[in-house]
Enzyme design. Sequence first.
Site, PDB file in Angstrom:
ATOM      1  N   HIS A  60      26.576   6.628 -30.462  1.00 45.78           N
ATOM      2  CA  HIS A  60      26.591   6.676 -28.994  1.00 45.78           C
ATOM      3  C   HIS A  60      25.153   6.718 -28.508  1.00 45.78           C
ATOM      4  CE1 HIS A  60      27.413   7.818 -24.887  1.00 45.78           C
ATOM      5  NE2 HIS A  60      28.701   7.620 -25.096  1.00 45.78           N
ATOM      6  N   HIS A 113      28.925   8.767 -33.532  1.00 45.89           N
ATOM      7  CA  HIS A 113      29.950   9.082 -32.529  1.00 45.89           C
ATOM      8  C   HIS A 113      31.363   8.735 -32.983  1.00 45.89           C
ATOM      9  CE1 HIS A 113      31.602   9.760 -28.571  1.00 45.89           C
ATOM     10  NE2 HIS A 113      31.964   8.497 -28.425  1.00 45.89           N
ATOM     11  N   ARG A 145      27.637  -0.798 -26.333  1.00 41.40           N
ATOM     12  CA  ARG A 145      26.998   0.370 -26.939  1.00 41.40           C
ATOM     13  C   ARG A 145      26.030   0.058 -28.077  1.00 41.40           C
ATOM     14  NH1 ARG A 145      31.626   4.897 -27.350  1.00 41.40           N
ATOM     15  NH2 ARG A 145      31.609   5.004 -25.094  1.00 41.40           N
ATOM     16  N   ARG A 184      33.192  -0.774 -31.078  1.00 45.36           N
ATOM     17  CA  ARG A 184      34.256  -0.325 -30.169  1.00 45.36           C
ATOM     18  C   ARG A 184      33.764  -0.310 -28.724  1.00 45.36           C
ATOM     19  NH1 ARG A 184      35.776   4.573 -27.876  1.00 45.36           N
ATOM     20  NH2 ARG A 184      34.035   5.644 -28.876  1.00 45.36           N
ATOM     21  N   GLU A 202      32.255   1.259 -17.752  1.00 42.03           N
ATOM     22  CA  GLU A 202      31.429   1.651 -18.902  1.00 42.03           C
ATOM     23  C   GLU A 202      30.875   0.373 -19.519  1.00 42.03           C
ATOM     24  OE1 GLU A 202      33.482   4.291 -21.617  1.00 42.03           O
ATOM     25  OE2 GLU A 202      33.439   5.937 -20.176  1.00 42.03           O
TER      26      GLU A 202
HETATM   27  C1  SIN Z   1      31.752   8.535 -23.297  1.00 43.16           C
HETATM   28  O1  SIN Z   1      32.206   9.237 -22.421  1.00 43.16           O
HETATM   29  O2  SIN Z   1      30.682   7.940 -23.198  1.00 43.16           O
HETATM   30  C2  SIN Z   1      32.510   8.389 -24.572  1.00 43.16           C
HETATM   31  C3  SIN Z   1      33.691   7.573 -24.368  1.00 43.16           C
HETATM   32  C4  SIN Z   1      34.083   6.893 -25.645  1.00 43.16           C
HETATM   33  O3  SIN Z   1      33.486   7.130 -26.691  1.00 43.16           O
HETATM   34  O4  SIN Z   1      34.981   6.054 -25.579  1.00 43.16           O
END
Ligand code: SIN
Length: 557
Positions: free
Chosen positions: A254, A361, A300, A396, A137
């Site tokens: 998000h 988010h 993010r 985060r 991620e």
């Molecule tokens: C996501 O699946 O993008 C969210 C995961 C998160 O907020 O840690």
Amino acid sequence: MANPPTIRKGAFRRYLVNFDPSSLPTDRCDVLVVGGGAAGLRSAIEAANLGANVIVLAKNEVSDCNTYLAQGGIATVMDDKDSVESHIRDTLSAGIGICDESAVSFVVTEARSRIEELISWGAPFDRTNSHLALTKEGGHSVSRILHIGGDSTGRGLHETLQRVAKSNPNIRIVERAFAIDLVSSASMRIVGVLVLDEEEKPRLILAGATILATGGAGAIYRETTNPASSTGDGVMMAFRAGAIVRDIEFVQFHPTTLYIAGASRLLVSEAVRGEGAYLVNAGGERFMHRYHDAAELAPRDVVSLAIVKELARTKATSVFLDLRHKDPDEMLARFPGIASAVSRFGLDLARDLIPVRPSAHYVIGGVKVNQSARTNLRGLLACGECSSTGLHGANRLGSNSLIEALVYGEVAGRNAVADSKHDDAREPPQGLPLGAQKVAGFDYEDMRRSLQTLLWRQVGITRNARDLGEAKKSLHFWSRYLLEGGFERRGELSLQNQLQFAILLANAADMRQESRGVHTRMDFEKRDDENWLGHFEISVTGGYVFHKLDDTNEGTR
Ligand code: SIN
């Protein structure tokens, strides 16, 4: 810094409602857990395993929580190609100088034990050839995200925790119980909670120790991935009781929420980009490489801001996720939940462009806790999204929150049992006369929508002094009748919490005159370590206090 605003006592009185402890029906337990998400259930299991008699309160059904909706996964070092040091480095780098390094090191080191324990409890983590399947991620330098059911990690995790909790005779889960306020003794120890039960009747639950695990507050914004119940109630009840709230200006947006008229704002997991999805603008052009070297897998805050800028530049209402260069069968198998959700709107996840834009988010700030999950109030611990451990800093890292909930949940459960045995744990509760006038003819749904819209427009992804000033004026005006009035129903009481949360958030966002992580000031576009390397801590008695860190704190980018 200009003089910080004062905490107006009328707007933050000790209790939202009048109550007389001696006349209310009362339950007792050793450890009370307010909230039934991952942090709440994990703490309850720990306390119950240590022999405590535990009550867990859930505001609605126990599965109505952010944990259950989590898609992407849980970040943990489980692989020889990865290391604890690398996960620590990535977390500090995302947090931009204000992570608590000891909290980061603690969570990352403890993470593996929490995952191994979940596996022993039957959590069905996805595997490839019997090895745990790991994905990437944004901001993670290697693949370290575990997942369940492709894109239903939270559900798989929560169902496992529920099964373990429900099979433990020491745990009683009470659903549809709205916690109004933490209750203090004469010596200011937290001794339990005042709740509205399923029939909207007040009752007291007294406890040797209370764990706050009430989750986030994303639903105070008009656009959010959170359930409607994520309204910051726990943070505000702790604040009214005297707890220190930290970092409240840091709200994470998000980058990729499904944006289709009529569709709920469904999260489209960052793991979709982790598996190679492109982000393209309305002209079909990939744009992220213009904003960050890691392109779609930048942290993010960078991706959300880039999308906002791209939307303004192209005058479009959304950008798009593009998986068309990937194997369609693989993608549909990897993300079955998201594929099914978009198919309801005639879209094929693998073959169509999926319209997305950012939405609220995750609330990074919360009730300040130490490494024992203890707050500054005797008898009160906190874990999960409602707490501020210092792990996330100013931004985060994706998939670091579920692991934080599990690590601090275990710690909170263990320490709550110890605290419940203190001599003062059985001190009697004290009510206070409120003297508030009942407000008549109040349309709380209308007020809630106004608050959500105001926060979205004026205290949102990008901020500036003019918008924040206007937001503060509206919040002040609303607070004169909403916060000083008397209410009895849960919707209205929760709205009081939401307005209080918004006031603290708008004031802290206005005072922090720099851009750092998820806090973006268009009028102060640069990070300013000389003045703002540190944290706002807010309390009813101390007001807004800025604590500077020394600038050797790691985490530059
Ligand atoms: C996501 O699946 O993008 C969210 C995961 C998160 O907020 O840690």
